[in-house]
Design an enzyme around this catalytic site. Structure first.
Site, PDB file in Angstrom:
ATOM      1  N   GLY D 163      19.758 -47.964  25.375  1.00 58.72           N
ATOM      2  CA  GLY D 163      19.983 -49.351  25.761  1.00 58.72           C
ATOM      3  C   GLY D 163      21.336 -49.887  25.382  1.00 58.72           C
ATOM      4  N   ARG D 290       8.124 -42.735  28.891  1.00 61.95           N
ATOM      5  CA  ARG D 290       7.268 -43.883  29.210  1.00 61.95           C
ATOM      6  C   ARG D 290       7.424 -44.239  30.687  1.00 61.95           C
ATOM      7  NH1 ARG D 290      11.714 -47.119  29.989  1.00 61.95           N
ATOM      8  NH2 ARG D 290      13.363 -46.784  28.463  1.00 61.95           N
TER       9      ARG D 290
END
Lengths: 448, 152, 152, 448
Positions: D163, D290
């Site tokens: 991120g 995920r």
């Protein structure tokens, strides 16, 4: 391709057409009545012209106003949507004579298919079965004679139009005269002319219709069938594609039959051939020469944009695929959500206070309402089409159930609870329901 | 007492604009009091809050010049969609100018729709105060064309 | 009358914007009065218009019995999610009963979360006025457990 | 199949998962903080449990509360969504030890891939290229030495997470020390541990990622790639599938590489292998263990429901298709709509006053907002994902343009105008943009 198209309609279908035009890089002109100034088709069109007062007769059905609106905005073509002027051959002719392209089949084809008696003749000429029946009836006696011949029950229908107006089912010779008179007077008031005919009445048919596309170069394809058997007083409420009980073989036969009729009349544009289906026998009922309310379910399983195809065809483009390229994938269902009491079906215009639209994977909503929108009392009560797609019928149903639960429209009554009830019925879930399904449902509700 | 029955009572209250309801029966006593109304509907227009319904992005819907009705001016509006003309043919003078005194029924202008020239007549006798459109402009249904000051 | 039925009534009141509800039957008398609408987030209450945000379909969110804070009652709330126990083990007596005088820090009950027994202590000294939950009921974060009347 | 699943998340992804469960006939438990009592995931779940105060640390990140909520509601499995606990190996372990199925890969796999240095090693072991770089750096000097060896520019990254946090691009030896210190201190504050490593920095790569699915029986398939190059400070804003510049051959190579990595670690569930792509060379960057924010674009072109697949896989079901059955159809694009100023990107929580959702054919909206909803200031600013599908990239773009125009969110600032600007940029429309695209766009805006 057209540079500018006028949309001679309102509500969700006007918005649907505006969207198609925008995605084709075509400028759009909305027309609207005084009651529709705050509507989304006005907001999202490039231009908008007020064409009359709230009453449809003086606005959305006002041919000179609409033609004039096209002229002052330099629109090259008019898309009529469904309803209003969509199957008005006279309007299509005037467009032609004014040098405006009517997005639909020719006036001649609209006229032929608009007369249901003539359409039956054309179907038979094309080698497609119709139900035993009559031509235009000259008198009650002639009708009674034919009814006797083919055997009761029969159904009397208006030659001039559909939608259940002017229709009467007759079970006995004794009740024929009354039914004849009632049907005829209803026909006159609905269609302005008295022509009625009769047909053998099937007790438990499915209403199955085939979507076709034809271009102006003689190419024709069909896009499979839709099952529209969930009807209340001949009004479709739920549609799906494909039909759960139609085999691949029967699908091909239906498609072939639809193409025969279309070919016979030299059809171009999107159109629908409607059949009654009983025990693998099917009978031509009528042809609708326009885009239909339920077109999205076909779009979902073919991924072909029918409204864009209409526009491209009207612009003279040939179809870019053949029958063998049409690939039906998964299953799609549409619920028509109306601003009506979910039990009595009494219309309920008014303001939308709370609002939540379902979303996510496989869910499509075609609507022109929004929070705080006031639904005017002047028009059709349908406020939204909720469409789901799933890999199979079961998934499409599961998606519809959860989407109906998510769809919140407060401030008015809607038929959402009605649909929620239908989606719990074993008969519906099994898929083998007929056009009498809702009748049975209502009777069983009464007896509870 | 089941909630269905209660719901029916509440509906009744709403429909009839009741604030409180009290019922006493041999077997049952109920008292209900409504909160402030949530819904709006058919309230007289002035009562409806200026909700932020989707406002128009621009003036393309109803782009009319809204004319103040002061001085009892009479607004002549377009009865049809079409093209506005001030004179019968390009080489002729205008039917009226600002300041022209007109009789009731006198032609004020023409709106062309589908090749037909529709003469728009003065609905009352009076003086032309202003003309809102130029020659050959498109007009919508109900769009203000000009104002008259009626002869009193 | 079980709490389920009460919850149903409360739900009905919320959905229909009822302020008060009173039912009297031979075997039962109920009177309910809603507090002010559950306030929303951190904006000053006056600023938020009384919009009809989507109301909860039922009381599953925040189904707390809202306890009036009259008489300066102190509401003991659940600091964690878990299972509520009134006694340390099933065969032992409850930590407290209605009417019990407690000292600050005295154990009132246990909330079990992830096999851990968390003792909930009295935040103030006082008398236990009411206990809202039965033994072994699940509790959410911030759910009222009991009320104390602080010793003055 | 599970009877009841708890969703340990909020917002649109919680609603997404609830929808999938409902369609699979699984009961759902929502958990929520005090700030989310009025949210849609609470409303549409079968049960809802308040787990803590507004701050995530004490609610959506509160492991004991969430486990306890699963226990008191008898949930058999927990779906973590993305963000929050989704890539927390410790949480996955606790679920396991409590007899609750964690819907995702094993804790061991999450841990391995969570360490980016270890993930690079695993990729190389699997025979997949990575960029030249280092292991965990012991000191600035070691880093400087390796940087000198592989040549500037290099990028320093945090081993513990992605991120963009803890990342620094370094262009010269002189600026290395400062960058090292800054990256390390950011890494410590973001991930609680100081491990950083470095990699060769590519100037103009595309960010391309491959979606994979693996079951617990060793079956693995890839579902093609997504192009996520439209990024601002390493945050993705627009994603699409497929990538406009990836050939079928390169697609197969990317897919093969992704499957090699997945196979190496014995991956099950949905996962994403991220690559940097420059001139037909691609390099493993990291793997996300995920479901991802941008998963819908893959769903639109494969018509495979990734969230349902995750749930079925977690329930022990084998995949029902092989690689050859995966058929990519058309093109899909997603815009992340955030409650932010469209120029400064400053978050803008608040109440939604006016609201209109785009709809129609090929438009999907995944959102948990609704009219009058108050966006709380405590969480991520993304309020909606607008996804379009078209037969080709051009149609998907046209649909996005008209959908952005239709999307009305009043009362707060949103990034809708930002997206509208992007969809006018020639570079974007051509499809050959890189991760530096937005930077260039902002610079050119400044110079105007």
């Amino acid at each position: 391709m057209f540079r500018k198209v006028l949309i001679a309609n309102r509500g969700e279908i006007a918005l649907r057409i505006i969207r198609a035009c925008k995605e084709l890089n075509i400028r759009t002109v909305a027309v609207y009545s005084k009651a529709d100034a705050n509507s989304l088709h006005v907001r999202f069109a490039d231009e908008a012209i007020c064409i009359g007062p709230p009453e449809s007769a003086n606005s959305y059905l006002n041919v000179p106003s609409i033609i004039s609106a096209a002229e002052i905005t330099d629109a090259e073509a008019i898309h009529p949507g469904y309803g209003f002027l969509a199957e008005n051959a006279h309007f299509a002719e005037i467009c032609e004579s004014c040098g405006i392209k009517f997005i639909g089949p020719s006036a001649e084809v609209i006229r032929q298919m608009g007369n249901k008696v003539q359409a039956r003749v054309r179907a038979r000429q094309a080698g497609v079965s119709t139900l035993q029946g009559s031509g235009c009836l000259e008198s009650p006696d002639e009708g009674r004679e034919i009814a006797h011949e083919i055997g009761y029950p029969v159904v009397i229908k208006a030659a001039g139009g559909g939608g259940g107006r002017g229709m009467r089912v007759v079970h006995t010779n004794a009740s024929f005269l009354n039914a004849f008179m009632a049907a005829q007077s209803e026909t006159i008031s609905a269609f302005g002319q008295p022509d009625i005919y009769l047909e053998k009445y099937l007790e438990e048919p499915k209403h199955v219709e085939v979507q076709i596309l034809g271009d102006e170069h003689g190419n024709l394809v069909h896009l499979g069938e839709r099952d529209c058997s969930v009807q209340r007083r001949y009004q479709k409420l739920i549609e799906e594609a494909p039909c759960a009980t139609v085999s691949d073989k029967l699908r091909n036969q239906l498609g072939e039959a639809a193409l025969k009729v279309a070919k016979k009349v030299g059809y171009s544009s999107a159109g629908t051939v409607e059949f009654l289906l009983e025990k693998n026998h099917f009978y031509f009922m009528e042809m609708n020469t326009r885009i239909q309310v339920e077109h999205p379910v076909t779009e979902m399983i073919t991924r072909i944009d029918l409204v864009k195809e209409q526009i491209k065809i009207a612009a003279g483009k040939p179809l870019t695929y053949k029958q063998k390229d049409i690939n039906l994938q998964g299953h799609s269902i549409e619920c028509r959500i109306c601003a009506e009491d979910p039990n009595s079906f009494i219309p309920c215009p008014g303001q939308i206070t709370g609002y939540n639209v379902p979303g996510g994977f496989g869910v499509r909503v075609d609507t022109a309402i929004y929070p705080n929108y006031i639904i005017p009392p002047h028009y059709d009560s349908m406020v939204a089409k909720l469409i789901t797609w799933g890999v199979d019928r079961q998934e499409a149903i599961a998606k519809m159930q959860r989407s109906l639960d998510e769809f919140v429209i407060q401030g008015i009554n809607t038929t959402i609870p009605f649909h929620q009830r239908v989606f719990l019925q074993a008969e519906f879930l099994q898929g083998n329901f007929t056009t009498r399904f809702l009748e049975g449902l209502q009777n069983s509700a009464k007896n509870e | 007492m089941d909630t269905k029955h209660l719901k029916r009572l509440i509906k009744l209250m709403r429909e009839n604009n009741l604030q409180e309801l009290e019922i006493e029966e041999p077997e049952l006593k109920v008292r209900l009091k409504l909160g402030l109304p949530a819904e709006v509907f058919s309230l007289p227009p002035g009562v409806i809050p200026p909700v932020s319904a989707l406002p128009h992005e621009d003036a393309k819907a109803l782009p009319h010049v809204e004319v103040p009705s002061e001085e009892n001016l009479f607004i002549v509006r377009a009865p049809i969609v079409g093209t506005f003309y001030r004179s019968p043919t390009p080489d002729k003078p205008s039917f009226v100018e600002e300041g022209t005194e007109v009789k009731k029924g006198q032609t004020l202008c023409i709106i062309e729709a589908m090749k037909l020239m529709n003469e728009i007549e003065a609905p009352v006798a009076g003086e032309v105060v202003s003309v809102f459109l130029s020659n050959a402009e498109p007009v919508e249904f109900d769009e203000p064309l000009m104002t008259l000051k009626p002869k009193s």
